[in-house]
Every structure is written in C-alpha cells, then in structure tokens.
Design an enzyme around this catalytic site. Structure first.
Site, mmCIF file in Angstrom:
data_model
loop_
_atom_site.group_PDB
_atom_site.id
_atom_site.type_symbol
_atom_site.label_atom_id
_atom_site.label_comp_id
_atom_site.label_asym_id
_atom_site.label_seq_id
_atom_site.Cartn_x
_atom_site.Cartn_y
_atom_site.Cartn_z
ATOM 1 N N SER A 6 -46.465 -28.017 -8.184
ATOM 2 C CA SER A 6 -46.817 -28.939 -7.753
ATOM 3 C C SER A 6 -47.942 -28.569 -5.962
ATOM 4 O O SER A 6 -48.698 -28.208 -6.732
ATOM 5 C CB SER A 6 -45.050 -28.843 -6.916
ATOM 6 O OG SER A 6 -44.958 -30.032 -5.937
ATOM 7 N N TYR A 7 -47.330 -28.169 -4.737
ATOM 8 C CA TYR A 7 -48.664 -27.833 -3.932
ATOM 9 C C TYR A 7 -49.171 -27.047 -4.182
ATOM 10 O O TYR A 7 -50.182 -26.579 -3.878
ATOM 11 C CB TYR A 7 -47.747 -28.089 -2.198
ATOM 12 C CG TYR A 7 -49.033 -27.861 -1.237
ATOM 13 C CD1 TYR A 7 -49.802 -29.965 -1.572
ATOM 14 C CD2 TYR A 7 -49.841 -26.962 -0.796
ATOM 15 C CE1 TYR A 7 -50.914 -29.812 -1.064
ATOM 16 C CE2 TYR A 7 -50.569 -27.530 -0.222
ATOM 17 C CZ TYR A 7 -51.072 -28.562 -0.192
ATOM 18 O OH TYR A 7 -52.644 -28.792 0.860
ATOM 19 N N GLY B 51 -44.596 -26.927 -1.935
ATOM 20 C CA GLY B 51 -44.160 -27.627 0.226
ATOM 21 C C GLY B 51 -45.176 -29.071 0.374
ATOM 22 O O GLY B 51 -45.127 -29.917 -0.426
ATOM 23 N N ASP C 62 -40.995 -36.268 -14.368
ATOM 24 C CA ASP C 62 -41.143 -35.812 -12.649
ATOM 25 C C ASP C 62 -42.192 -36.682 -12.588
ATOM 26 O O ASP C 62 -42.936 -37.023 -12.786
ATOM 27 C CB ASP C 62 -42.026 -34.697 -12.337
ATOM 28 C CG ASP C 62 -42.685 -34.594 -10.860
ATOM 29 O OD1 ASP C 62 -41.578 -35.195 -10.115
ATOM 30 O OD2 ASP C 62 -43.506 -33.948 -10.776
#
Length: 475
Positions: free
Chosen positions: A188-189, A92, A389
């Site tokens: 991701s994060y 996120g 992506d």
C-alpha cells in the site's frame, strides 16, 4: 495500508503531550549486548510454544526530539543464521506493521477473538526468513516522539530518513545481521516507504562503500506508485467491477483532473465522496467479495481520498473483525510488558492506524523515477497485486507500471499453486509483476498460501511456476 484492515487516510487531530522517555532515550542499558538481551521476548501472553527466538523494543532515531521506533523481530523457524533478513512495512500513512503485517498477514501468530490468545499461522514468512516488523513513523503504534510538533511534520522524506537511522541502530544492537542478505517488503503506502528507503540504503552504501546493509531487493503489494496513473486505474476498476454507476464514472472523468492533484476541485471531491458513501454501499473496499465486520461503519468508506491520491476473500480462515482483536490484544498491559512496549507511558491507546499524526507534510507524486533508478542499480524488484482490492487495485498498478516502459522478458502467463491458478505474472527487464487471484489489499490475509509461494519464489530469484513447471521454477 497496508496496508491495514482499514486504510488510515483520515488522520485524527489530537496533540501528543510530551512524556519522559525511560526506554531507548535516557535509560538504555550500558551495552548493546545487554540491550539485545533485554529486548528478548520470553513468551507472549496466550502464545503457543515455538522454536524460534523473538525480540522487540525501541531504537532511538532522534535523541534531541526523543523519537524512538518500535520493532518486533521474529527469527526464522529453521536455521536463522543462514536465512536473510526481511524488513516488513505497512503503509497508511500511519498504520501499524504490528497490527497488520505481524498479526494478520505474514507474522507467525494470529489473534483469537476478543484478544484472548494467539494461534499459529501455518504460512508465516519466518519459515523462510528472519522477519523484522517496524512501526513507522513515530506516532504509529508503539513508536513515539517526545516532541509533539513532530506529529505535524512527518512526510515521506523524514520517514525514510528515520527508517535508515533505525536500521543502522538496529544492526549495531544485532551485529549478527550486519552484511546479511537484506530485503524490504510491505504494501500500500509502503509503495512509497519501500523504494524511498531502498534508495536511502543504496545511497548510503555508495557513500560508505560498505555492504553493512546488504540490500538485495524489495517486494511490494498493491502499492501506491503514481498519483495520476493510480487514480485513473482506480476509477476504471470501480466502474469495471460494478462498484459505481455510469453517471458517477462519467462525472469523475469530467470533473477530476488527476494529473494536477493540487488543483482538485470541490466538485471532484464531492463526487468521490458520493461514490464512497452511496455507490459502494457497506462493503469492505479492501476486499470487495468478502464480508465486512458488522461493527465497521459506513463512514469509513469516505476515507478513500488520501491527499493526492484516491487511496486516502471467499478465503479459508478469513475473519473480517481481526483488526478489532489486535486492538484488544495490544492494549493489554501484560502484552505490552512482554513486548517491552509503551515503557515511556505514551498518553494514548495503541491503535491499528495512528490517531495522533495530524498531517502528512510531503508525498512524492510519482515513484516511477525512483523505480527507474533502483532498477538500474540492479536490485531484485517484485510488485504484486491482489485482484479483489478496490483501494489500490490491480488496474492502477498495471497502468503505473506500463509507464516505466520496461522491455518484456517473459510474457504474461498464469502461475500455479496447489494445482490451481494462483494469479498471473509478467517478467520485465528489471522487474517482475504478479497478481494474486482472490486476494484483497492485504494479500497474505486473504490468500496466505499463494502469498507464501510468491514470497519463496521472490527470495529464490525464480519465476513463479507455470504449466509444467515445479513451483518456483523457470519457464
């Protein structure tokens, strides 16, 4: 996001009012054994029959502030006592591992339209391991804090510290997992969360001279790694995949100095905003070749800027609206009761990405020094990238990894799954990198079988299968 269906980069400005913590803070059962039994899930609404055990509930990580983190454990379908424990984290920052990891990526269930019921994921990672999903930090999903000021104080450091406290508390409640082979996975994060938590665990083990948390390694997909190199690689992906014009590309290179994120100009921000809202069009930036959900708004694309960074298939069975089904399902009171969730009366609805975290206090500019330390510690480290992506693209990850300067052990080669190229891989001294062909940001959502093959190879400590090799073999 890790990850997420949609990367939670714009954090909404709501204050969380204080609320009493009936579960996990003030009224926990007397013994951990009783608490474990309390956490056991009998069955979820609309769930098909399964042979494995499930548990969910809260672990308090700060009694004074009333912070408690929500977890969901899906034990291995076969011989769980002999299988490793894998902690899954979405990113996120602010996105739910229940929404994405558990319900759309590696968990045993998928959610039917309108949140009506569940069906089985045939490539669930709990076929090979016990999977522990964690909603972190407090304020994400069902995790909460009684201290509203906490919501403006979260960042990388507190998140990692709370996650370590969670693990220690969780292992006290589930002592059968103490000393078990332990891995961390996510995307991701979580490219920040995972190495930072791995370092916390490694440092804890050194101080205590214990393998209570028997960390063996980690696996992270499309990870945020380095503010400068990620951004350069991202812009090059946008241009090389025809997502932005030549004029936009040249303007970004002219006006954006990614090596000094704190000095980013308003002009640079305007150009990025233009790229996201005009050049991209109404596509899903997390998977550029698959359709978007018709209810998704164009404005969500403007969330590609995330503080210091530019962050913020055709595939079988992919539903671009699955995030909506998660919102419907996990806001059902019967679901929350079955999962022992929201027992303290959280004053807002469950969301896939937090709408109550108001800012991110600290974000490590580069994870590369942490990678170097953990490589030196001998952990098994795999990094993978879905090649469709555009949010944290394969070019960003390759550019960041190249600056680790690792010697190549096994040069670049295609790996195979079901007789087809599953992607490409290169094995370095201390780290394995792999791409997953045709996958977007949440790799297991778009290429479930290829992601499962990669996961099995990772757990086995074997290279991905090339020509003339059995799956998970050695070249």
């Amino acid at each position: 996001m890790g990850s997420p269906g949609w990367y939670c980069i714009f954090l909404f400005f709501f204050l969380l009012s204080s609320h009493s913590a009936r579960h996990g803070v003030n009224a926990a059962p007397a013994s951990q054994e009783r608490q474990q039994e309390y956490d056991k899930i009998k069955s979820l609404p609309g769930q098909p029959p399964v042979s494995f055990a499930q548990y969910s509930g809260y672990i308090t990580v700060d009694k004074k502030h009333g912070r408690a983190l929500f977890y969901w454990l899906t034990e291995a379908a076969i011989d769980p006592t002999a299988k490793p424990l894998v902690l899954w984290l979405n990113g996120g920052p602010g996105c739910s591992s229940i929404a994405f990891g558990a319900s759309a990526e590696v968990g045993p269930f998928r959610i039917k339209k309108n949140g009506s019921a569940l069906y089985l994921n045939k490539y669930s990672w709990n076929r090979e391991a016990n999977i522990l999903f964690l909603e972190s930090p407090a304020g994400v999903g069902f995790s909460y804090t009684n201290t509203s000021s906490d919501l403006a104080g979260f960042g990388d450091e507190r998140t990692a510290s709370d996650s370590l406290t969670f693990l220690l508390g969780w292992l006290t409640r589930f002592p059968r997992y103490k000393h078990r082979d332990f891995y961390i996975a996510g995307e991701s994060y979580a490219g920040h969360y995972i190495p930072q938590l791995a370092k916390k665990v490694h440092d804890y083990n050194k101080v205590t001279k214990s393998n209570l948390i028997n960390l063996k390694g980690f696996l992270v997909g499309n990870p945020v790694m380095d503010s400068n190199y990620d951004n350069i690689g991202t812009v090059n992906y946008w241009w090389s995949h025809a997502l932005i014009s030549d004029a936009t590309y040249k303007s970004i290179l002219k006006f954006c100095n990614f090596s000094r994120p704190a000095d980013r100009t308003e002009k640079c921000n305007d150009i990025i905003e233009h790229a996201a809202t005009h050049d991209f069009g109404n596509i899903n930036p997390y998977s550029i070749y698959t359709p978007s959900c018709p209810t998704s708004s164009k404005s969500r694309l403007s969330g590609i800027l995330l503080k210091n960074t530019l962050i913020g298939s055709p595939t079988y069975g992919y539903d671009p609206c699955s995030e909506n089904y998660a919102v419907q399902y996990y806001n059902r009171l019967d679901v929350q009761r079955a999962m022992h969730a929201n027992t303290s009366g959280i004053p807002y609805k469950w969301t896939t990405c937090s709408e109550v975290l108001t800012q991110w206090k600290d974000s490590q500019v580069s994870m590369l020094p942490t990678y170097r330390e953990l490589i030196k510690a001998g952990l098994r480290i795999w990094v993978f990238s879905g090649d469709a992506d555009s949010v944290v693209p394969v070019t960003a990850t390759r550019f960041s990894l190249s600056h680790l300067g690792l010697p190549v052990k096994i040069p670049w080669y295609p790996w195979y799954s079901d007789g087809q190229v599953g992607g490409w891989t290169e094995v370095y001294q201390g780290l394995t990198f792999a791409t997953v062909r045709g996958a977007g940001h949440q790799v297991p959502t778009f290429q479930a079988k290829r992601a499962f093959s990669l996961f099995k190879s990772f757990l086995a400590g074997r290279t991905l299968a090339g020509v003339g090799m059995a799956e998970g073999g050695r070249p």
